[in-house]
Design a protein around this motif. Structure first.
Motif, PDB file in Angstrom:
ATOM      1  N   SER A 656      41.677 -30.523 -21.787  1.00 56.43           N
ATOM      2  CA  SER A 656      41.786 -29.177 -21.239  1.00 56.43           C
ATOM      3  C   SER A 656      40.542 -28.369 -21.554  1.00 56.43           C
ATOM      4  N   THR A 704      49.906 -26.972 -18.641  1.00 57.73           N
ATOM      5  CA  THR A 704      49.033 -25.948 -19.201  1.00 57.73           C
ATOM      6  C   THR A 704      49.628 -25.419 -20.504  1.00 57.73           C
ATOM      7  N   CYS A 722      43.739 -25.259 -19.772  1.00 64.65           N
ATOM      8  CA  CYS A 722      44.088 -25.775 -18.448  1.00 64.65           C
ATOM      9  C   CYS A 722      43.142 -26.907 -18.073  1.00 64.65           C
TER      10      CYS A 722
END
Length: 868
Positions: A656, A704, A722
């Protein structure tokens, strides 16, 4: 009603647009009073050497008791979008009125009516389409124009005998070039002009800017003497230099000549092979040559080439139309000649595509009237081909040398990888002979003693056995995440820790080193905060480092304060790489290597460290395991908690990207943020670290991770982990719908200012200590030199006893003066020795490296603080 079919051709983005006005087939059997304006998009197929139809469209026009005609077509700019579109001017004539209307053709083959107007006379002279779309024409030696923005016919305050060009001029907008009756100077007596002067000044060349409604002097285009003979003009280039307009153009004359003008002066002239030239169009070919295609009223055409001079390169007869565009998709322009052929119904059946060079496509028809190029051009072409062959041969030699160099470089890299694997696994490695590899040794070929090699080479035996606790792997999307959990008792500088993945198989055709990105993630024991900080933005690092918000963790880069470094939990090093290239081998085994710098904190020396390489183990990856979901992450809900394992959490964080936003509300509290996370986003907190929550909402936002920290009821920081920017924008779009309008959301680019300020203080302290240590080293060296000078003075037992005598008494006698001279010379030598200090090269390099690293660290933090 006009029943005869009309064809008009237009080139647009490499396509040939064929417009035809005809009566519908069903209308022939009924009384339907309509006409269809049809368009066919034709493209050239390089395989079949023919034009094929790409698409088509039609526009119906009601034609009851009317006569429909196509007047002209051209490519113009749509002022609404700035896109160049095909534009067609149509005429609809009834008994007592004439209606004109313009149509725009879009890429979907849909015709859009732009505007229409009515006149009590027909347009016959100098009809031009230009940007807007706009229309210009001449009637009774007056200039009229209408645009889509006004839809009102306007007249220009100018009388002219003809229009020779309409287009865009830099700084002036749309300009009309024309010829009018000469305006004689008021100070001169017209009767005083000679016959020749009257012939020259009887007409003049001028320019008129439509938008600004001002006149441009014709002398910047061409001398007035040419105004009586010029019939058509094409402006090739316009620019402004020091507020002066500079124009390059070509003009065709009634004397069957093509003239090149540069800044108002003629630079070249060429006699044309046919009479009555009508128009000229430039073309930039693949050889960067500028060609001019000239069309004649008799249906003939020729191409004029401009190199050192203007000369006819080729000519053709019975030509229906000449178009200029990139028809074959080569990146340069070619000429498309459509020939008249009564035997074929298809208008594109007889054609020729050429740039008078390598490009030469033609239909299967033999052209009897095609005249070959001039003999001089053939000779020049032969010389050009020879020069190009020489350049091609030289380029091919360079390519072969580059291929040999790349092959050698690849062998060296592969051999280095094998040596690295053997070194980590403590196996002997035999280096190939440099002569066999085609290399030249840069040092003596004597082998280093085994003991010296072992001193400088990092060994795995020097590392404690409990260095790592666990080796794991996870699959997240198209990424493979490999993690190594480090023990709490081993102190390392986290900025120097990274992982490498090396394929264990022997692949001779590819490099065994797998490209990956290393990150470091640390979890507090209490799991109260789980955060990952992004790497430095400027300059971009090769490996991204991930930290905590904790202030103590930020001090890990400064080992001097070793008492403050507390490993408050397990540190995990991860490596992220693309999964799909590995699955191409179906089953692959990789060696996991950990690289680090082991710090020594004795005597407060920041650079007493040693690089180590540790074999962490091997991982086995197979397509069957991936298909069975063996290494997939599992984030499930259990009593309002997310039950993902710690390895699953770390894997998601590793792939992420982290973004932090400061949210401030002046009017109300930020309670809607928590409701939005738990409600609309369907988030649940992790059982181990409840400050971080996992998004279970279906769609792109699934997976997320959010972290919401309130500084006070009106201010907080939202951290989003994310996969990509698309997910980030979706989350922010959803968030802004629930926040009050008075809220401000600010992106924190480099972290909190308070944390960066403390980090800057530590960096400046480190820089000062480094400079102090280097200066102390210099003073010590200088002190040794000065001490040596004092001792040498003490050993001089033959010196006179009155060395310390007053200066006045020494200068009284000749002996004293000589003694004073010796003493002064000695002090001068000692002073020179103290100033000309020398340092060992290795010591100087080490000192300079320390200072540069300290300054770079503090400068980087200052830059990040300025960006926050």
């Amino acid at each position: 009603m006009l029943l005869d079919e009309q064809d008009q051709f237009l080139s647009y983005n490499g396509e040939v647009l064929v417009f035809r006005l005809s009566k519908p087939k069903h209308a022939e059997e009924t009384d339907d009073k309509t006409m269809n304006l049809c368009v066919r998009r034709m493209v050239f197929n390089r395989d079949t050497k023919l034009f094929v139809q790409k698409s088509s469209g039609a526009f119906s026009v009601e034609a009851s008791h009317s006569k429909i005609e196509m007047i002209s077509c051209s490519c113009t700019t749509d002022s609404r979008t700035g896109i160049i579109l095909p534009c067609i001017l149509m005429k609809k004539k009834k008994r007592n009125s004439i209606k004109y209307f313009l149509l725009l053709l879009h890429s979907s083959n849909q015709f859009e009516p732009s505007f229409y107007f009515k006149l009590d006379y027909e347009l016959k002279e100098d009809i031009r389409l230009f940007a807007g779309p706009s229309l210009l024409w001449r009637h009774d030696n007056k200039l009229f124009y209408i645009s889509s923005s006004t839809c009102v016919v306007q007249s220009a305050p100018v009388h002219l005998s003809c229009v020779v060009w309409t287009g865009e001029i830099v700084g002036e907008g749309t300009v009309v070039l024309g010829i009018r009756t000469a305006c004689l100077p008021e100070t001169e007596d017209p009767d005083g002009f000679s016959v020749s002067d009257r012939a020259i000044w009887g007409s003049e060349f001028f320019g008129y800017a439509i938008q600004s409604q001002k006149f441009l002097s014709g002398t910047c285009f061409m001398p007035h003497a040419y105004s009586r003979v010029v019939s058509s003009v094409h402006v090739c280039r316009s620019e402004r230099l020091r507020k002066q307009l500079r124009i390059s153009l070509v003009a065709i004359t009634h004397k069957n000549q093509l003239v090149w003008f540069q800044n108002g002066a003629p630079k070249g002239v060429c006699d044309l092979p046919y009479e009555k030239p009508c128009s000229v169009t430039p073309a930039l070919t693949s050889s960067r040559d500028l060609l001019f295609a000239v069309s004649f009223a008799s249906g003939n055409s020729c191409a004029v080439q401009r190199r050192d001079s203007l000369q006819v390169a080729s000519k053709w007869q019975k030509v229906k139309c000449v178009l200029v565009d990139d028809f074959i998709g080569s990146g340069s322009e070619q000429l498309l000649l459509l020939f008249k052929d009564d035997s074929n119904i298809d208008v594109l059946s007889t054609f020729k595509i050429t740039d008078l060079g390598e490009v030469n496509y033609a239909s299967g028809i033999t052209y009897k009237h095609d005249v070959p190029a001039a003999e001089g051009l053939q000779e020049n072409g032969l010389l050009t081909v020879r020069a190009l062959e020489t350049r091609l041969q030289a380029g091919w030699t360079s390519v072969r040398e580059l291929q040999q160099h790349l092959a050698l470089q690849k062998r060296v890299i592969l051999e280095s990888c094998r040596a690295l694997i053997d070194l980590v696994e403590e196996r002997p490695h035999i280096l190939p002979n440099s002569k066999e590899e085609g290399l030249v040794s840069l040092w003596d070929d004597e082998e280093n003693p085994p003991d010296s090699l072992s001193k400088e080479t990092p060994s795995a035996s020097e590392v404690p056995e409990d260095f790592t606790e666990e080796l794991w792997q996870r699959v997240v999307g198209d990424s493979l995440v490999v993690g190594v959990k480090l023990t709490e008792s081993f102190y390392l500088s986290l900025s120097d820790v990274s992982l490498s993945l090396v394929m264990d198989q022997d692949f001779s055709s590819i490099s065994p080193i797998i490209k990956c990105q290393s990150k470091i993630i640390k979890l507090n024991k209490a799991f109260s905060a789980l955060a990952v900080s992004p790497g430095q933005i400027e300059p971009p690092p090769k490996k991204m480092k991930l930290d905590l918000h904790s202030k103590n963790d930020l001090r890990k880069e400064f080992p001097k304060r070793s008492s403050r470094i507390q490993l408050d939990g397990a540190k995990t090093v991860t490596a992220v790489t693309s999964l799909s290239p590995l699955l191409a081998f179906h089953r692959v085994s990789c060696v996991v290597l950990l690289h680090a710098r082991k710090q020594s904190h004795q005597n407060d020396d920041l650079h007493q460290s040693k690089k180590i390489t540790v074999l962490c183990g091997k991982i086995l990856l197979s397509l069957e395991d991936i298909s069975n979901g063996r290494y997939s992450i599992k984030m499930l809900r259990d009593n309002s908690y997310c039950t993902g394992s710690m390895e699953d959490i770390l894997a998601v964080l590793a792939v992420s990207v982290r973004f932090s936003f400061q949210i401030v509300s002046c009017d109300c509290t930020l309670t809607p943020v928590s409701s939005w996370l738990l409600g609309e986003m369907e988030c649940t907190p992790f059982k181990e670290c409840q400050d971080n929550i996992f998004c279970h909402k279906a769609g792109n936002v699934y997976g997320t991770i959010f972290n919401w920290a309130l500084n006070n009821p009106f201010e907080g920081v939202l951290t989003i982990f994310c996969r990509n920017l698309t997910v980030l924008f979706q989350c922010l779009h959803s968030l802004t719908r629930v926040l009050p309008p008075s809220c401000s959301v600010k992106l924190l680019r480099s972290g909190s200012k308070a944390v960066l300020t403390e980090q800057l203080a530590l960096a400046l302290e480190k820089e000062i200590l480094t400079l102090k240590n280097s200066l102390f080293l210099k003073e010590t060296k200088a002190g040794n030199i000065l001490t040596w000078g004092d001792e040498s003075g003490k050993k001089n037992n033959n010196a006179p006893q009155n060395n310390n005598a007053p200066l006045a008494s020494l200068l009284d006698t000749e002996e004293g003066v000589q003694q004073f001279r010796k003493k002064l010379q000695k002090e001068r030598e000692e002073s020179v020795q103290s100033m000309n200090q020398t340092l060992n090269g290795a010591l100087y390099q080490k000192t300079a490296l320390k200072i540069a690293e300290a300054q770079l660290s503090s400068d980087m933090i200052v830059w990040r603080l300025a960006k926050s």
